[in-house]
Design an enzyme around this catalytic site. Structure first.
Site, short mmCIF file in Angstrom:
data_model
loop_
_atom_site.label_atom_id
_atom_site.label_comp_id
_atom_site.label_asym_id
_atom_site.label_seq_id
_atom_site.Cartn_x
_atom_site.Cartn_y
_atom_site.Cartn_z
N CYS A 81 -17.41 16.88 -36.91
CA CYS A 81 -17.91 15.56 -36.51
C CYS A 81 -19.28 15.57 -36.01
O CYS A 81 -19.75 16.70 -35.75
CB CYS A 81 -17.21 14.89 -35.10
SG CYS A 81 -15.53 14.36 -35.49
N HIS A 82 -20.22 14.55 -36.42
CA HIS A 82 -21.57 14.75 -36.14
C HIS A 82 -21.75 14.38 -34.95
O HIS A 82 -21.16 13.47 -34.29
CB HIS A 82 -22.03 13.53 -37.04
CG HIS A 82 -22.22 13.84 -38.49
ND1 HIS A 82 -21.28 13.63 -39.35
CD2 HIS A 82 -23.17 14.39 -39.19
CE1 HIS A 82 -21.55 13.85 -40.68
NE2 HIS A 82 -22.73 14.49 -40.52
N MET A 117 -13.66 8.65 -34.65
CA MET A 117 -13.21 9.94 -33.91
C MET A 117 -13.40 9.86 -32.27
O MET A 117 -12.84 10.45 -31.40
CB MET A 117 -13.73 11.13 -34.52
CG MET A 117 -13.47 11.49 -35.66
SD MET A 117 -11.52 11.45 -35.94
CE MET A 117 -11.16 12.90 -34.90
N GLU A 118 -14.84 9.11 -32.09
CA GLU A 118 -14.91 9.05 -30.57
C GLU A 118 -13.93 8.22 -29.77
O GLU A 118 -13.57 8.31 -28.90
CB GLU A 118 -16.49 8.65 -30.40
CG GLU A 118 -17.79 9.52 -30.62
CD GLU A 118 -17.70 9.99 -32.20
OE1 GLU A 118 -18.23 11.13 -32.49
OE2 GLU A 118 -17.13 9.29 -33.14
N ASP A 132 -1.56 14.00 -16.66
CA ASP A 132 -1.93 15.39 -15.92
C ASP A 132 -1.78 14.82 -14.30
O ASP A 132 -1.37 15.53 -13.68
CB ASP A 132 -3.47 15.67 -15.95
CG ASP A 132 -3.74 16.84 -15.15
OD1 ASP A 132 -2.90 17.91 -14.98
OD2 ASP A 132 -4.68 16.82 -14.43
#
Length: 162
Positions: A81-82, A117-118, A132
């Site tokens: 990824c950039h 992707m972000e 969690d």
């Protein structure tokens, strides 16, 4: 020129390669992703009236911060990824009765490359944070689905239809 889709992160020799975005046009790009976390009806009842406080902090507020932090670090997590400077990243969490929460991450950038992707990373890490923080109540929590909902501003827009 073939219309057959091909993997963009492989070079002609079949080796991993970062996509060269040098010739692309800078545009405003927006992507929205969603994760669904099945907490179970008992945990959902605890969050119905608002955020669930824990020793680590309020679950939803902490998950929002974690998701934004993760979206900003996507290129550190996903090898090809950039690195991009996000213009904006918003995480929204809502209860989806009877037993789940829906997490949506919207990422925005003005760049030569997209922000799918972000958005996916932000939604995923927010979901993992919910897991969690709630695992002391149950280990039956399931992160059931993470998917891209839509993206605009690049070569091809996309919109998922439920």
């Amino acid at each position: 020129m073939s219309d057959t889709p091909k993997l963009t992160h492989l070079n002609d020799a079949g080796q991993p390669s970062m996509v060269d975005v040098g010739g692309k046009t800078v545009t405003r790009r927006v992507a929205r992703a969603r994760s669904r976390v099945i907490l179970g009806s008992e945990i959902i009842q605890l969050v119905q009236a608002g955020d669930l406080p824990t020793r680590k902090g309020p679950v939803f507020q902490t998950a929002i911060i974690a998701g934004v932090m993760a979206a900003k670090k996507t290129s550190d997590l996903i090898p090809l990824c950039h690195p991009i400077g996000l213009d904006d990243c918003q995480i929204r969490i809502e209860v989806a009765a009877p037993d789940a929460v829906i997490i949506e991450c919207t990422a925005t950038v003005t760049s030569k490359t997209g922000v799918e992707m972000e958005a996916l990373t932000g939604a995923s890490v927010a979901a993992l944070t919910v897991y969690d923080m709630c695992k002391a109540l149950s280990h039956d929590i399931v992160i059931a689905e993470t998917r891209l909902l839509d993206k605009t501003g690049g070569k091809q827009d996309f919109h998922h239809v439920d």
